[in-house]
Each structure stands twice: as structure tokens, then as C-alpha cells.
Enzyme design. Structure first.
Site, PDB file in Angstrom:
ATOM      1  N   SER A 143       0.868  -1.192   0.000  1.00 39.69           N
ATOM      2  CA  SER A 143       0.000   0.000   0.000  1.00 39.69           C
ATOM      3  C   SER A 143       0.901   1.236   0.000  1.00 39.69           C
ATOM      4  O   SER A 143       2.087   1.142   0.373  1.00 39.69           O
ATOM      5  CB  SER A 143      -0.843  -0.012   1.279  1.00 39.69           C
ATOM      6  OG  SER A 143      -1.480   1.231   1.488  1.00 39.69           O
ATOM      7  N   TYR A 156      -2.220  -1.378  10.386  1.00 40.39           N
ATOM      8  CA  TYR A 156      -2.178  -1.456   8.919  1.00 40.39           C
ATOM      9  C   TYR A 156      -0.842  -0.931   8.389  1.00 40.39           C
ATOM     10  O   TYR A 156      -0.201  -1.567   7.548  1.00 40.39           O
ATOM     11  CB  TYR A 156      -3.347  -0.652   8.352  1.00 40.39           C
ATOM     12  CG  TYR A 156      -3.559  -0.808   6.867  1.00 40.39           C
ATOM     13  CD1 TYR A 156      -4.270  -1.885   6.352  1.00 40.39           C
ATOM     14  CD2 TYR A 156      -3.061   0.131   5.967  1.00 40.39           C
ATOM     15  CE1 TYR A 156      -4.477  -2.030   4.986  1.00 40.39           C
ATOM     16  CE2 TYR A 156      -3.264   0.002   4.603  1.00 40.39           C
ATOM     17  CZ  TYR A 156      -3.976  -1.071   4.119  1.00 40.39           C
ATOM     18  OH  TYR A 156      -4.167  -1.206   2.763  1.00 40.39           O
TER      19      TYR A 156
HETATM   20  P1  NAD Z   1     -11.492  -6.146  -0.289  1.00 38.46           P
HETATM   21  O1  NAD Z   1     -12.136  -6.137   1.067  1.00 38.46           O
HETATM   22  O2  NAD Z   1     -12.349  -5.938  -1.490  1.00 38.46           O
HETATM   23  O3  NAD Z   1     -10.676  -7.501  -0.465  1.00 38.46           O
HETATM   24  C1  NAD Z   1     -10.019  -8.125   0.601  1.00 38.46           C
HETATM   25  C2  NAD Z   1      -9.895  -9.583   0.273  1.00 38.46           C
HETATM   26  O4  NAD Z   1      -9.216 -10.226   1.358  1.00 38.46           O
HETATM   27  C3  NAD Z   1     -11.258 -10.274   0.118  1.00 38.46           C
HETATM   28  O5  NAD Z   1     -11.194 -11.166  -0.971  1.00 38.46           O
HETATM   29  C4  NAD Z   1     -11.415 -11.032   1.416  1.00 38.46           C
HETATM   30  O6  NAD Z   1     -12.174 -12.220   1.262  1.00 38.46           O
HETATM   31  C5  NAD Z   1      -9.962 -11.371   1.711  1.00 38.46           C
HETATM   32  N1  NAD Z   1      -9.730 -11.735   3.096  1.00 38.46           N
HETATM   33  C6  NAD Z   1      -9.983 -11.023   4.227  1.00 38.46           C
HETATM   34  N2  NAD Z   1      -9.687 -11.764   5.319  1.00 38.46           N
HETATM   35  C7  NAD Z   1      -9.220 -12.958   4.867  1.00 38.46           C
HETATM   36  C8  NAD Z   1      -8.764 -14.136   5.498  1.00 38.46           C
HETATM   37  N3  NAD Z   1      -8.717 -14.269   6.832  1.00 38.46           N
HETATM   38  N4  NAD Z   1      -8.385 -15.181   4.712  1.00 38.46           N
HETATM   39  C9  NAD Z   1      -8.449 -15.088   3.358  1.00 38.46           C
HETATM   40  N5  NAD Z   1      -8.879 -14.002   2.709  1.00 38.46           N
HETATM   41  C10 NAD Z   1      -9.259 -12.952   3.458  1.00 38.46           C
HETATM   42  O7  NAD Z   1     -10.334  -5.060  -0.222  1.00 38.46           O
HETATM   43  P2  NAD Z   1      -9.336  -4.491  -1.328  1.00 38.46           P
HETATM   44  O8  NAD Z   1      -9.484  -3.033  -1.255  1.00 38.46           O
HETATM   45  O9  NAD Z   1      -9.470  -5.181  -2.623  1.00 38.46           O
HETATM   46  O10 NAD Z   1      -7.916  -4.860  -0.653  1.00 38.46           O
HETATM   47  C11 NAD Z   1      -7.076  -5.869  -1.164  1.00 38.46           C
HETATM   48  C12 NAD Z   1      -5.645  -5.594  -0.729  1.00 38.46           C
HETATM   49  O11 NAD Z   1      -5.222  -4.348  -1.281  1.00 38.46           O
HETATM   50  C13 NAD Z   1      -5.469  -5.476   0.794  1.00 38.46           C
HETATM   51  O12 NAD Z   1      -4.253  -6.062   1.179  1.00 38.46           O
HETATM   52  C14 NAD Z   1      -5.431  -3.972   1.006  1.00 38.46           C
HETATM   53  O13 NAD Z   1      -4.723  -3.629   2.161  1.00 38.46           O
HETATM   54  C15 NAD Z   1      -4.709  -3.537  -0.266  1.00 38.46           C
HETATM   55  N6  NAD Z   1      -4.921  -2.118  -0.597  1.00 38.46           N
HETATM   56  C16 NAD Z   1      -6.177  -1.642  -0.895  1.00 38.46           C
HETATM   57  C17 NAD Z   1      -6.317  -0.292  -1.213  1.00 38.46           C
HETATM   58  C18 NAD Z   1      -7.660   0.314  -1.583  1.00 38.46           C
HETATM   59  O14 NAD Z   1      -7.763   1.544  -1.679  1.00 38.46           O
HETATM   60  N7  NAD Z   1      -8.698  -0.477  -1.830  1.00 38.46           N
HETATM   61  C19 NAD Z   1      -5.206   0.536  -1.220  1.00 38.46           C
HETATM   62  C20 NAD Z   1      -3.951   0.014  -0.909  1.00 38.46           C
HETATM   63  C21 NAD Z   1      -3.823  -1.328  -0.598  1.00 38.46           C
END
Ligand code: NAD
Length: 261
Positions: A143, A156
């Protein structure tokens, strides 16, 4: 570019960025293992739908990334189903916001386990297979918070900085393999998780949707645009390409200029 003949394991891929990455890799011909902890009929339907749309093999393999043994077993099970592990994308993640002194211990532990430790466990399980076949790509979705901090996101930010450090270390240990390991650092990406925060923030600040997006959510993203899951998919695909064979142990920001500030 083609990933035909390659397999890709993507943690946390039944939604958001993970789903975008898994879909892009399947479009390029890779056989893909989707993952989450849920194991619902919708998860298996999702895998079948992407398989149909892309013509690639796509399976759903349940695995709870909060549990060390489950992370390792998930890699082994997925490898058995698909035949090998060529690409590992560590994407599963959760968030909790609160001041350090009030931050619930259970939330700290869960964020460190899912956002950081799972990448250690899956990598440890996948590396012997990658070394044996003489090729591997590990992409960790960190991130902008792997490079900078924000208040109230202690667990985080700590986990994502840890992911960047883990990526560098794995890169050095595998540099001659040849296996690469890198961290992708997205800014704000419009996923269901982020979309769901918009109505509450509109109420909280008494602002319309556009103002919330521009002045609150994207306050630190100079492009004033969300990154998309398709752009993240393309970035991961690039790191899996031959052009990226010498890119290892680094971070790739997809943040509209956030970390240039
Ligand atoms: P999201 O909530 O749409 O996806 C999260 C995923 O993680 C889901 O598929 C969920 O089922 C899975 N997950 C959660 N707990 C779990 C567990 N115990 N075991 C297996 N799977 C599990 O969120 P997102 O925004 O797509 O985030 C995905 C990644 O990207 C994360 O690591 C997040 O920190 C990172 N990220 C997101 C953003 C953003 O703005 N959306 C920015 C930077 C980084």
C-alpha cells in the site's frame, strides 16, 4: 504477453483488487486459484464465471489467511490442484482505524496475521516449488501505507511496512533462482470496501459524493482519481512478464503521485 502454461495463486481474491488481479492473469492464460476464508457457493460460481469468460482454468480454494498452517496448506492444496506454483500474489487484507491507545488487541493481531504474516507463510510454502522448477514471481500487494503513514492506522501501516521489508528480503534470498519478489503499493483504489465508506463519509462531513471523493478520500492522491482494479491487474501482470525479470526487491507505486508529495 501470454501467461499460458503458468499457474497463479492469489490470496483474498473473491473481491476488489485480488479479483481484478486474478481476472487479468486468467485473461493472459494463467491457470488461477482464487481464495478467501468464506467457501460459499458464490465463491465457486465466481471461479466458474471467470473460467468461462477467460477460457482459463480458474478454481476456488478456501484458506483462512489469519492462520499460519492454513496459509501453508492453501499453497500446497492449490499447487496440487493446478499442478505447480509459478506466480504467488499476496493480497488478502483487512483494515481497522483507531488511536493506538484504544486499538483493540484482537484487531492488531488480526491485521498483522492477515496483512503481513500470511505473506511469510505462503511464500515459505511456495518457494521450494518455485526453486525446483527454476522460475517464480511473488507479488505482494502492500500500500502507499507501506511507504508512508497516516494517523489511526497503526496496525495497517506497520503490517504494510513489514510487507515491503519482507519483499526485499525474499528478493535477496531468491535473486539467483531466478525468482523475483516485489511489493505493489496502491493509493486509493475504488473497490467495494472503499465504495462502502462513501455514504457514511458524506453524512459525517455533510458533503456530496464528488466532494467526499476529491477532498476527503483523495486528499493525498494528487491525480484526484482512484486507481482501478484493472490497473492493479495490469501492474501485477507486468511484474510477471519477461520485461520485469530484473525487477526484484523493489516497490511499485500505483498511487496517482501520493508518495511523490
Ligand atoms: P477487499 O475487502 O475488497 O478484499 C479483501 C480480500 O481479502 C477479500 O477477498 C477477502 O475475502 C480477503 N480476506 C480477508 N480476510 C481474509 C482471510 N482471513 N483469509 C483469506 N482471505 C481474506 O479489499 P481491497 O481493497 O481489494 O484490498 C485488497 C488488498 O489491497 C489489501 O491487502 C489492502 O490492504 C490492499 N490495498 C487496498 C487499497 C484500496 O484503496 N482499496 C489501497 C492500498 C492497498
Amino acid at each position: 504477453m501470454s501467461l499460458k502454461g503458468k499457474t497463479a495463486l492469489v490470496t483474498g481474491s473473491n473481491s476488489g483488487i485480488g479479483l481484478g488481479v486474478a481476472t487479468e492473469l486468467a485473461k493472459l492464460g494463467a491457470s488461477v486459484a482464487l481464495n478467501s476464508y468464506t467457501d460459499s457457493p458464490e465463491d465457486h460460481d465466481l471461479a466458474a464465471r471467470i473460467a468461462k469468460e477467460t477460457g482459463s482454468t480458474v478454481v476456488y480454494v478456501q484458506g483462512d489467511m489469519s492462520k499460519p498452517e492454513a496459509c501453508r496448506e492453501w499453497v500446497e492444496k492449490s499447487a496440487k490442484i493446478l499442478g505447480q506454483v509459478d506466480i504467488l500474489v499476496n493480497n488478502a487484507g483487512i483494515q481497522h482505524v483507531g488511536p493506538v491507545e484504544d486499538f483493540p488487541i484482537s484487531k492488531w493481531d488480526a491485521i498483522i496475521a492477515i496483512n503481513l504474516s500470511s505473506a511469510f507463510h505462503t511464500t515459505a510454502a511456495a518457494l521450494p516449488m518455485m526453486r525446483a522448477q527454476g522460475w517464480g514471481r511473488i507479488v505482494n500487494i502492500a500500500s502507499a501505507h507501506g511507504l508512508t503513514a497516516s494517523p489511526y492506522k497503526s496496525a495497517y501501516v506497520a503490517a504494510k511496512h513489514g510487507v515491503v521489508g519482507l519483499s526485499k528480503t525474499v528478493a535477496l534470498e531468491t535473486a539467483e533462482a531466478p525468482i523475483t519478489c516485489n511489493a505493489v503499493c496502491p493509493g486509493y483504489v475504488l473497490t467495494p470496501l472503499v465504495e462502502a465508506q462513501i455514504p457514511d463519509t458524506m453524512k459525517e462531513y455533510n458533503m456530496d459524493r464528488e466532494t467526499v471523493i476529491r477532498d476527503v478520500m483523495l486528499a493525498r492522491q494528487p491525480s484526484k482519481e482512484f486507481a482501478t482494479v484493472e490497473q492493479l491487474g495490469g501492474t501485477v501482470a507486468f511484474l510477471c512478464s519477461d520485461a520485469a525479470a530484473q525487477i526484484t526487491g523493489t516497490t511499485l507505486s500505483v498511487d496517482g503521485g501520493w508518495t511523490a508529495l
